[in-house]
Design an enzyme around this catalytic site. Structure first.
Site, PDB file in Angstrom:
ATOM      1  N   ASN A  91       0.795  -1.216   0.000  1.00  0.00           N
ATOM      2  CA  ASN A  91       0.000   0.000   0.000  1.00  0.00           C
ATOM      3  C   ASN A  91       0.836   1.279   0.000  1.00  0.00           C
ATOM      4  OD1 ASN A  91      -2.485   1.698   0.799  1.00  0.00           O
ATOM      5  ND2 ASN A  91      -1.141   1.958   2.581  1.00  0.00           N
ATOM      6  N   TYR A 156       1.866   9.444 -12.400  1.00  0.00           N
ATOM      7  CA  TYR A 156       1.058   8.673 -11.459  1.00  0.00           C
ATOM      8  C   TYR A 156       0.190   7.674 -12.212  1.00  0.00           C
ATOM      9  CZ  TYR A 156      -1.928   7.766  -7.385  1.00  0.00           C
ATOM     10  OH  TYR A 156      -2.605   7.168  -6.347  1.00  0.00           O
ATOM     11  N   LYS A 160       0.629   3.565 -11.876  1.00  0.00           N
ATOM     12  CA  LYS A 160      -0.510   2.815 -11.349  1.00  0.00           C
ATOM     13  C   LYS A 160      -1.057   1.833 -12.387  1.00  0.00           C
ATOM     14  CE  LYS A 160      -0.756   4.245  -7.124  1.00  0.00           C
ATOM     15  NZ  LYS A 160      -0.534   3.307  -5.985  1.00  0.00           N
ATOM     16  N   ILE A 189     -10.751   9.042  -1.365  1.00  0.00           N
ATOM     17  CA  ILE A 189     -10.847   8.529  -0.005  1.00  0.00           C
ATOM     18  C   ILE A 189     -10.285   9.588   0.945  1.00  0.00           C
ATOM     19  CG2 ILE A 189     -10.224   6.644   1.560  1.00  0.00           C
ATOM     20  CD1 ILE A 189     -11.915   5.720  -0.817  1.00  0.00           C
ATOM     21  N   THR A 191      -7.993  10.773   3.169  1.00  0.00           N
ATOM     22  CA  THR A 191      -6.659  10.487   3.683  1.00  0.00           C
ATOM     23  C   THR A 191      -5.842  11.775   3.687  1.00  0.00           C
ATOM     24  OG1 THR A 191      -5.655  10.025   1.524  1.00  0.00           O
ATOM     25  CG2 THR A 191      -6.768   8.182   2.633  1.00  0.00           C
TER      26      THR A 191
END
Length: 250
Positions: A91, A156, A160, A189, A191
């Site tokens: 993660n 990114y 990914k 999300i 975070t």
């Protein structure tokens, strides 16, 4: 607590905040012993303290997934402590502000490649080597929705997509050997990485209204999916990149 998972052992990287932290606590609540890793030792100590009293034991080991020796040591200590590893959730990550594609430096590109893609391969290398000895194991990689679609952050998106490809290829390479490989692809999300958007009321509203459920997701919701994908209930699932984005891509 899940009796089916009681006594199992998981390794979680990037465990000191966000989805990683939520996953450690979710595993432990279901009786899984967790070796959590990250670069911030004070956060690791807080996590261990928070997990006190849960059915599963949580230990913390400082490790930088961009350093091969740290990853090798992490897996070796987990095996030494518990005798085996059943699950791994790769993660860890760390974004940085960069310019547009033509403005990026070699260092910018190397940061994204090493932090988000090569680090996943590095973790899988040692996790798989151990799991093959036992003939079983589940590896979950965090790929983000950027692993399935596009955005205005080319490096990114590239890395990914690479994580998704690596996950799928591994599921084929080790077919019939008792291992399963899947990716989770979270959308927005709550975070630390998304706090900038969350603190901007206009941006937060735009993000929220683009999703079918009309809200930003919680780390605990991703953690529940990760745990389920590790469970025997998901034993027929491998080579999958699983969206959890509140309907954003619907």
């Amino acid at each position: 607590m899940s009796l089916q998972m009681k006594g199992k052992v998981a390794v979680v990287t990037g465990a000191t905040s966000g989805i990683g932290r939520a996953s450690v606590l979710d595993f432990a609540k279901h009786g899984v012993n967790v070796v959590a890793s990250g670069r911030r030792e004070e956060r690791g100590a807080e996590l261990v303290a928070e997990a006190q009293g849960l059915p599963g034991q949580v230990t913390f080991l400082r490790a930088d997934v961009t350093i091969a020796e740290d990853v090798e040591n992490l897996i070796a200590i987990a095996v030494s402590e518990y005798g085996h590893i059943d699950y791994a959730f790769n993660n860890a990550g760390g974004a940085r502000d960069i310019g547009r594609l033509h403005e990026m430096s070699n260092d910018d590109w190397d940061h994204y490649s090493d932090t988000f893609l090569k680090s996943v391969w590095r973790c899988m290398k040692y996790e798989v080597a151990h799991m093959l000895l036992n003939g079983s194991g589940v590896i979950i990689n965090n790929a983000s929705t950027a692993g399935l679609s596009s955005s205005d952050n080319p490096p990114y998106v590239a890395v990914k997509h690479g994580v998704v490809g690596l996950t799928k290829a591994a599921s084929r390479e080790y077919m019939g050997e008792g291992l399963r490989f899947n990716a989770v692809c979270p959308g927005w999300i709550e975070t630390e990485m998304t706090s900038g958007w969350r603190d901007d009321p206009i941006a937060e509203s735009q993000i929220r209204t683009q999703q079918s459920v009309q809200r930003i997701g919680a780390p605990e919701e991703v953690a529940a999916l990760v745990r389920w994908m590790c469970s025997d209930e998901a034993a027929y699932i491998t080579g999958v990149a699983w969206l959890i984005d509140g309907g954003f891509h619907a």
